[in-house]
Scaffold this active site. Structure first.
Site, PDB file in Angstrom:
ATOM      1  N   MET A  40      -3.838   0.481   7.253  1.00 24.35           N
ATOM      2  CA  MET A  40      -3.853   0.744   8.695  1.00 24.35           C
ATOM      3  C   MET A  40      -5.247   1.168   9.147  1.00 24.35           C
ATOM      4  O   MET A  40      -5.412   1.728  10.236  1.00 24.35           O
ATOM      5  CB  MET A  40      -2.824   1.827   9.038  1.00 24.35           C
ATOM      6  CG  MET A  40      -1.402   1.350   8.710  1.00 24.35           C
ATOM      7  SD  MET A  40      -0.129   2.243   9.610  1.00 24.35           S
ATOM      8  CE  MET A  40      -0.394   3.888   9.011  1.00 24.35           C
ATOM      9  N   HIS A  76      -8.222   3.725  -0.348  1.00 20.13           N
ATOM     10  CA  HIS A  76      -8.105   2.297  -0.053  1.00 20.13           C
ATOM     11  C   HIS A  76      -9.040   1.483  -0.955  1.00 20.13           C
ATOM     12  O   HIS A  76      -8.648   0.443  -1.481  1.00 20.13           O
ATOM     13  CB  HIS A  76      -8.482   2.016   1.403  1.00 20.13           C
ATOM     14  CG  HIS A  76      -7.612   2.702   2.417  1.00 20.13           C
ATOM     15  ND1 HIS A  76      -8.039   3.764   3.176  1.00 20.13           N
ATOM     16  CD2 HIS A  76      -6.334   2.481   2.795  1.00 20.13           C
ATOM     17  CE1 HIS A  76      -7.073   4.158   3.988  1.00 20.13           C
ATOM     18  NE2 HIS A  76      -6.025   3.404   3.777  1.00 20.13           N
ATOM     19  N   GLN A  93       6.335   1.443  12.708  1.00 13.48           N
ATOM     20  CA  GLN A  93       6.578   2.476  11.712  1.00 13.48           C
ATOM     21  C   GLN A  93       6.249   3.881  12.210  1.00 13.48           C
ATOM     22  O   GLN A  93       6.310   4.830  11.449  1.00 13.48           O
ATOM     23  CB  GLN A  93       5.855   2.152  10.405  1.00 13.48           C
ATOM     24  CG  GLN A  93       4.356   2.339  10.425  1.00 13.48           C
ATOM     25  CD  GLN A  93       3.736   1.831   9.141  1.00 13.48           C
ATOM     26  OE1 GLN A  93       3.696   0.637   8.866  1.00 13.48           O
ATOM     27  NE2 GLN A  93       3.231   2.748   8.318  1.00 13.48           N
ATOM     28  N   GLY A 104      -0.592   2.469  -2.779  1.00 14.19           N
ATOM     29  CA  GLY A 104      -0.928   3.765  -3.367  1.00 14.19           C
ATOM     30  C   GLY A 104       0.311   4.614  -3.615  1.00 14.19           C
ATOM     31  O   GLY A 104       1.206   4.671  -2.780  1.00 14.19           O
TER      32      GLY A 104
END
Ligand code: AMP
Length: 277
Positions: free
Chosen positions: A27, A34, A58, A144
């Site tokens: 995002m 990341h 979400q 992750g």
């Protein structure tokens, strides 16, 4: 690095790229968590595709969606430097075209913890990830373990829907003081930033109790609860000791388990977890 914004441009760009493809959905507001996913994708695949999409579906509270930190120019530089070949950064209507009316709903694994605290959250996650998997057709996708339940939800979905993308889950990257990297950390005041490592402290205190022989989950919950309660700026959302596979709360730790926390610091909600066994 090529940047594409529409489904059609993405499809066209993918035709020319060598396989296997590794997909890293994000995002944005990128950090070393990341880039660790990108490095792994780089090592395993011939092409790396990253996505930046702040997924409105979400977010329960629209204010949270609107406040989500965005800076695509900065992110694109980071992605290019990390060796991403193709960036898909679509507007909302390219992911959810007019008339869009499908929801991917994952069952029991999505119910507790983040699912209970954020109604609809995992429907939004599963729906967007299914779309990204379908659009990119990657051999592998990287996520992750900081968002442990998210990984479990996506694994369930990929298995149930026979999606051909393998889900790869990677360890949490942390600051020196133990705070898990998160795009939300940017919203912490200096005081809240100083308080936030209490999450990690609580997880490690419970892990130490477990390593010392404590198996009663409530005792481990108490250790975490008391550690966090000592921090004035911390407001607990949940403290959990759950089965590592089902994420159901457990009474006794006799199989691999997870310690999970969600805590608010002056309104900024942070999560973290630690595996036992
Ligand atoms: P986000 O941009 O927050 O949606 O995160 C994109 C991906 O990066 C997700 O798979 C996250 O689980 C992962 N991620 C976020 N923070 C970290 C971290 N500290 N360490 C490793 N992965 C992370």
């Amino acid at each position: 690095m090529q940047v594409v914004r529409s489904r059609a441009e993405l499809r066209a760009a993918l035709v020319a790229l060598p396989r296997p493809i590794g997909l890293v959905p994000t995002m944005g507001w990128l950090h070393a968590g990341h880039t660790s996913l990108i490095e792994e994708a780089r090592a395993d695949n011939r092409t790396v595709v990253a996505t930046i999409f702040v997924n409105p579906k979400q977010f329960g509270e629209s204010s949270d969606f609107e406040q989500y930190t965005r800076n695509e120019a900065r992110d694109a530089e980071l992605l290019a430097a990390a060796g991403v070949d193709l960036l898909f950064a679509p507007p909302v209507e390219e992911v959810y075209p007019p008339g869009f009316d499908t929801t991917v709903h994952v069952g029991a694994i999505a119910l507790p913890l983040e699912g209970a605290a954020r109604p609809g959250h995992f429907d939004g996650v599963a729906t967007v990830v299914a779309i990204l998997f379908a659009l990119v057709g990657a051999e592998r996708a990287y996520f992750g373990l900081k968002d442990y339940q998210q990984v479990k939800v996506i694994e369930r979905m990929a298995l149930d829907l026979a999606l051909p993308t393998t889900v790869v889950a990677l360890p949490t990257v942390r600051e020196q003081d133990g705070l898990a990297l998160s795009s939300r950390n940017a919203r912490l005041t200096p005081e809240a930033r100083a308080a936030a490592p209490v999450l990690r402290k609580a997880l490690l205190a419970a892990r130490a109790a477990w390593a010392g022989g404590t198996r009663t989950a409530n005792q481990l919950r108490d250790v975490m609860w008391e550690t966090i309660a000592a921090e004035r700026l911390a407001a607990i959302d949940y403290v959990s000791v759950a089965d590592a596979e089902t994420l159901a709360e457990i009474e006794v730790v006799h199989r691999p388990a997870l310690l999970l926390l969600a805590v608010r610091f002056e309104g900024v909600r942070l999560i973290d977890n630690e595996r036992l066994g």
